[in-house]
Design an enzyme around this catalytic site. Structure first.
Site, PDB file in Angstrom:
ATOM      1  N   LEU A  53       0.807  -1.222   0.000  1.00  0.00           N
ATOM      2  CA  LEU A  53       0.000   0.000   0.000  1.00  0.00           C
ATOM      3  C   LEU A  53       0.841   1.273   0.000  1.00  0.00           C
ATOM      4  O   LEU A  53       0.357   2.342   0.358  1.00  0.00           O
ATOM      5  CB  LEU A  53      -0.948  -0.020   1.206  1.00  0.00           C
ATOM      6  CG  LEU A  53      -1.834  -1.256   1.316  1.00  0.00           C
ATOM      7  CD1 LEU A  53      -2.650  -1.233   2.598  1.00  0.00           C
ATOM      8  CD2 LEU A  53      -2.725  -1.402   0.089  1.00  0.00           C
ATOM      9  N   CYS A  54       2.066   1.180  -0.427  1.00  0.00           N
ATOM     10  CA  CYS A  54       3.009   2.296  -0.448  1.00  0.00           C
ATOM     11  C   CYS A  54       2.884   3.055  -1.777  1.00  0.00           C
ATOM     12  O   CYS A  54       2.515   2.477  -2.798  1.00  0.00           O
ATOM     13  CB  CYS A  54       4.423   1.738  -0.279  1.00  0.00           C
ATOM     14  SG  CYS A  54       5.740   2.964  -0.332  1.00  0.00           S
ATOM     15  N   ALA A  55       3.213   4.318  -1.763  1.00  0.00           N
ATOM     16  CA  ALA A  55       3.226   5.100  -3.006  1.00  0.00           C
ATOM     17  C   ALA A  55       4.239   4.537  -4.007  1.00  0.00           C
ATOM     18  O   ALA A  55       4.109   4.760  -5.212  1.00  0.00           O
ATOM     19  CB  ALA A  55       3.546   6.562  -2.705  1.00  0.00           C
ATOM     20  N   THR A  57       4.731   1.307  -4.509  1.00  0.00           N
ATOM     21  CA  THR A  57       4.315  -0.043  -4.894  1.00  0.00           C
ATOM     22  C   THR A  57       4.373  -0.280  -6.404  1.00  0.00           C
ATOM     23  O   THR A  57       4.684  -1.395  -6.821  1.00  0.00           O
ATOM     24  CB  THR A  57       2.916  -0.357  -4.319  1.00  0.00           C
ATOM     25  OG1 THR A  57       2.998  -0.261  -2.892  1.00  0.00           O
ATOM     26  CG2 THR A  57       2.447  -1.746  -4.691  1.00  0.00           C
TER      27      THR A  57
END
Length: 172
Positions: A53-55, A57
């Site tokens: 869910l990271c920017a 990803t």
């Protein structure tokens, strides 16, 4: 005089003790079983702590591209972690499904793993002892063919950046 000789002998022995190579570590695989870095010796290994869910990803696409480009010659290992702001899904089944559906990942992945803190995985403790500490998700650690750290790349360096590809190519 005897004490000095003993101290010098102890110092010399400690200087000759080899640094533990990363090949001494294993990770639990997201598919079950173990991923042994010893079993990967002879190939460069790019170890990347990831989060679903990271920017950053979308870097999974580039990790998969590297995996395909270097198949059989280098290993790209994704290490899902929830150490940076709760950006990983709740369990391995969700992570695996998310990565397969959204990025068609076939590269090896570990179970959700601690990369920092008191319960960090021994590999990351070893890397930290050498000054290599992930500051965020998608930090990349390149191991040489003997399991030593050859290079590291911060989150902002994309996996297919010429710096990473060049570093892998130099190890082949």
């Amino acid at each position: 005089m005897m004490t000095r000789r003993i101290l010098l002998g102890t110092l010399a022995a400690s200087l000759c003790t080899p640094v533990r190579a990363s090949a001494d570590f294993t990770f639990a695989s997201i598919d079950g079983g173990q991923i042994s870095l010893a079993g990967l010796r002879g190939q460069p290994v790019l170890v990347v702590n990831t989060a679903s869910l990271c920017a950053y990803t979308p870097q999974y696409d580039q990790l998969q591209a590297l995996h395909e480009a270097y198949a059989g010659r280098a290993v790209i290992l994704a290490v899902p972690s929830d150490d940076f702001g709760g950006q990983e899904l709740s369990d391995e089944a969700e992570v695996k499904e998310f990565c397969e559906l959204n990025f068609a990942l076939t590269l090896p992945m570990t179970e959700i793993t601690k990369v920092r803190g008191a319960r960090q995985h021994p590999f990351y403790r070893w890397a930290a002892d050498q000054g290599v500490i992930p500051r965020w998700n998608f930090h990349k650690i390149l191991l040489d063919t003997n399991g030593a750290i050859a290079a590291e790349f911060p989150t902002t360096v994309s996996p297919t950046d010429p710096k990473i590809r060049g570093a892998i190519d130099r190890l082949l």
